[in-house]
Design a protein around this motif. Structure first.
Motif, PDB file in Angstrom:
ATOM      1  N   TRP A  10      65.776  36.543  54.331  1.00  0.00           N
ATOM      2  CA  TRP A  10      65.756  36.262  52.898  1.00  0.00           C
ATOM      3  C   TRP A  10      65.142  37.435  52.140  1.00  0.00           C
ATOM      4  CZ3 TRP A  10      61.919  35.983  49.252  1.00  0.00           C
ATOM      5  CH2 TRP A  10      62.286  35.457  48.015  1.00  0.00           C
ATOM      6  N   TRP A  14      67.037  39.573  49.314  1.00  0.00           N
ATOM      7  CA  TRP A  14      66.506  39.635  47.959  1.00  0.00           C
ATOM      8  C   TRP A  14      66.203  41.079  47.550  1.00  0.00           C
ATOM      9  CZ3 TRP A  14      66.754  37.011  43.796  1.00  0.00           C
ATOM     10  CH2 TRP A  14      65.909  37.297  42.730  1.00  0.00           C
ATOM     11  N   HIS A  17      69.421  42.753  46.712  1.00  0.00           N
ATOM     12  CA  HIS A  17      69.881  42.243  45.425  1.00  0.00           C
ATOM     13  C   HIS A  17      69.158  42.941  44.274  1.00  0.00           C
ATOM     14  CE1 HIS A  17      71.125  39.180  42.490  1.00  0.00           C
ATOM     15  NE2 HIS A  17      69.868  39.117  42.117  1.00  0.00           N
TER      16      HIS A  17
END
Length: 84
Positions: A10, A14, A17
């Motif tokens: 994760w 992230w 992103h």
């Protein structure tokens, strides 16, 4: 202390992103923006030379879709114009 693999994945996603969004904000690629490709032979292999000859927006889409693996829909959402 080890990090849970799910948390690690994760965190990677992230971070990726955030980096992409920051690059878009900094470079502001636009279809009708800077239309000048990088010119000159930089001693690169022919495939990379072809990528460097793309217009800025096209090169940005190439990096997002081919190198980063974003779908056409994801690129469209990130960059604003329609997927077409």
């Amino acid at each position: 202390m080890s990090i849970n693999p799910t948390v690690r994945e994760w965190t990677y996603g992230w971070t990726r992103h955030v980096l992409v969004h920051n690059a878009i904000a900094m470079l502001r690629p636009a279809i009708d923006g800077d239309k000048q490709p990088v010119s000159g032979n930089l001693g690169l292999n022919p495939a990379l030379q072809a990528v460097m000859r793309l217009k800025n927006f096209e090169r940005f889409v190439f990096v997002l879709s081919i190198l980063e693996g974003y779908s056409d829909r994801e690129c469209s959402q990130l960059l604003g114009p329609s997927a077409r």
